[in-house]
Design a protein around this motif. Sequence first.
Motif, PDB file in Angstrom:
ATOM      1  N   ASP A  70      42.531  33.962  34.291  1.00  0.00           N
ATOM      2  CA  ASP A  70      43.736  34.024  35.126  1.00  0.00           C
ATOM      3  C   ASP A  70      45.017  34.226  34.323  1.00  0.00           C
ATOM      4  O   ASP A  70      46.078  34.490  34.901  1.00  0.00           O
ATOM      5  CB  ASP A  70      43.845  32.812  36.051  1.00  0.00           C
ATOM      6  CG  ASP A  70      43.926  31.488  35.316  1.00  0.00           C
ATOM      7  OD1 ASP A  70      43.695  31.444  34.092  1.00  0.00           O
ATOM      8  OD2 ASP A  70      44.216  30.483  35.980  1.00  0.00           O
ATOM      9  N   GLU A  71      44.934  34.159  33.002  1.00  0.00           N
ATOM     10  CA  GLU A  71      46.096  34.434  32.160  1.00  0.00           C
ATOM     11  C   GLU A  71      46.134  35.889  31.677  1.00  0.00           C
ATOM     12  O   GLU A  71      47.098  36.301  31.029  1.00  0.00           O
ATOM     13  CB  GLU A  71      46.109  33.488  30.960  1.00  0.00           C
ATOM     14  CG  GLU A  71      46.355  32.044  31.345  1.00  0.00           C
ATOM     15  CD  GLU A  71      46.358  31.106  30.155  1.00  0.00           C
ATOM     16  OE1 GLU A  71      46.583  31.567  29.009  1.00  0.00           O
ATOM     17  OE2 GLU A  71      46.116  29.900  30.370  1.00  0.00           O
ATOM     18  N   LEU A  72      45.102  36.646  31.996  1.00  0.00           N
ATOM     19  CA  LEU A  72      45.070  38.057  31.632  1.00  0.00           C
ATOM     20  C   LEU A  72      45.909  38.876  32.597  1.00  0.00           C
ATOM     21  O   LEU A  72      46.073  38.497  33.760  1.00  0.00           O
ATOM     22  CB  LEU A  72      43.632  38.580  31.673  1.00  0.00           C
ATOM     23  CG  LEU A  72      42.639  37.953  30.707  1.00  0.00           C
ATOM     24  CD1 LEU A  72      41.223  38.409  31.054  1.00  0.00           C
ATOM     25  CD2 LEU A  72      42.990  38.315  29.276  1.00  0.00           C
ATOM     26  N   SER A  73      46.395  40.007  32.148  1.00  0.00           N
ATOM     27  CA  SER A  73      47.110  40.914  33.050  1.00  0.00           C
ATOM     28  C   SER A  73      46.115  41.482  34.057  1.00  0.00           C
ATOM     29  O   SER A  73      44.904  41.543  33.786  1.00  0.00           O
ATOM     30  CB  SER A  73      47.737  42.064  32.262  1.00  0.00           C
ATOM     31  OG  SER A  73      46.726  42.949  31.816  1.00  0.00           O
ATOM     32  N   PRO A  74      46.587  41.900  35.216  1.00  0.00           N
ATOM     33  CA  PRO A  74      45.684  42.512  36.201  1.00  0.00           C
ATOM     34  C   PRO A  74      44.923  43.717  35.632  1.00  0.00           C
ATOM     35  O   PRO A  74      43.749  43.914  35.951  1.00  0.00           O
ATOM     36  CB  PRO A  74      46.609  42.928  37.339  1.00  0.00           C
ATOM     37  CG  PRO A  74      47.751  41.958  37.242  1.00  0.00           C
ATOM     38  CD  PRO A  74      47.936  41.720  35.760  1.00  0.00           C
ATOM     39  N   VAL A  75      45.560  44.491  34.790  1.00  0.00           N
ATOM     40  CA  VAL A  75      44.892  45.647  34.183  1.00  0.00           C
ATOM     41  C   VAL A  75      43.717  45.188  33.327  1.00  0.00           C
ATOM     42  O   VAL A  75      42.608  45.735  33.413  1.00  0.00           O
ATOM     43  CB  VAL A  75      45.893  46.475  33.340  1.00  0.00           C
ATOM     44  CG1 VAL A  75      45.178  47.523  32.511  1.00  0.00           C
ATOM     45  CG2 VAL A  75      46.939  47.113  34.237  1.00  0.00           C
ATOM     46  N   THR A  76      43.927  44.173  32.510  1.00  0.00           N
ATOM     47  CA  THR A  76      42.864  43.651  31.658  1.00  0.00           C
ATOM     48  C   THR A  76      41.778  42.990  32.495  1.00  0.00           C
ATOM     49  O   THR A  76      40.583  43.136  32.206  1.00  0.00           O
ATOM     50  CB  THR A  76      43.435  42.677  30.609  1.00  0.00           C
ATOM     51  OG1 THR A  76      44.441  43.365  29.853  1.00  0.00           O
ATOM     52  CG2 THR A  76      42.364  42.166  29.671  1.00  0.00           C
ATOM     53  N   GLN A  77      42.156  42.292  33.547  1.00  0.00           N
ATOM     54  CA  GLN A  77      41.164  41.678  34.431  1.00  0.00           C
ATOM     55  C   GLN A  77      40.228  42.731  35.021  1.00  0.00           C
ATOM     56  O   GLN A  77      39.016  42.516  35.105  1.00  0.00           O
ATOM     57  CB  GLN A  77      41.844  40.907  35.560  1.00  0.00           C
ATOM     58  CG  GLN A  77      42.484  39.621  35.129  1.00  0.00           C
ATOM     59  CD  GLN A  77      43.182  38.906  36.275  1.00  0.00           C
ATOM     60  OE1 GLN A  77      43.332  39.442  37.376  1.00  0.00           O
ATOM     61  NE2 GLN A  77      43.613  37.689  36.016  1.00  0.00           N
TER      62      GLN A  77
END
Length: 99
Positions: A70-77
């Motif tokens: 949940d601390e990752l950017s949406p792109v990385t997720q």
Amino acid sequence: MSYLRADAGLIREFLPLQARPPADADGLFLVYAVLMRAKGEQVTAVDVHDAWAVWTETRNPDHAALVPFDELSPVTQREDEPCVQAIQAAARVRTKERP
């Protein structure tokens, strides 16, 4: 070949070419195989990220993405989604093979 290596190979087969990790990712796919056996089609992107994090911790403990999902950017997720789909597809195949 062990059953886990067979499962790891099946998961690899379901990954699209553009999502394939490095050739030396056998350990990662073994972790994915365990994840598939534990969670089956209920595997989530959080699960995949955690499995990737375990593998990456041994290779590059300073990697910037070694944080909770949940601390990752949406792109990385979104980068975890092809692996989620591959594990789910492999789980469906394995479920159909069981008597």
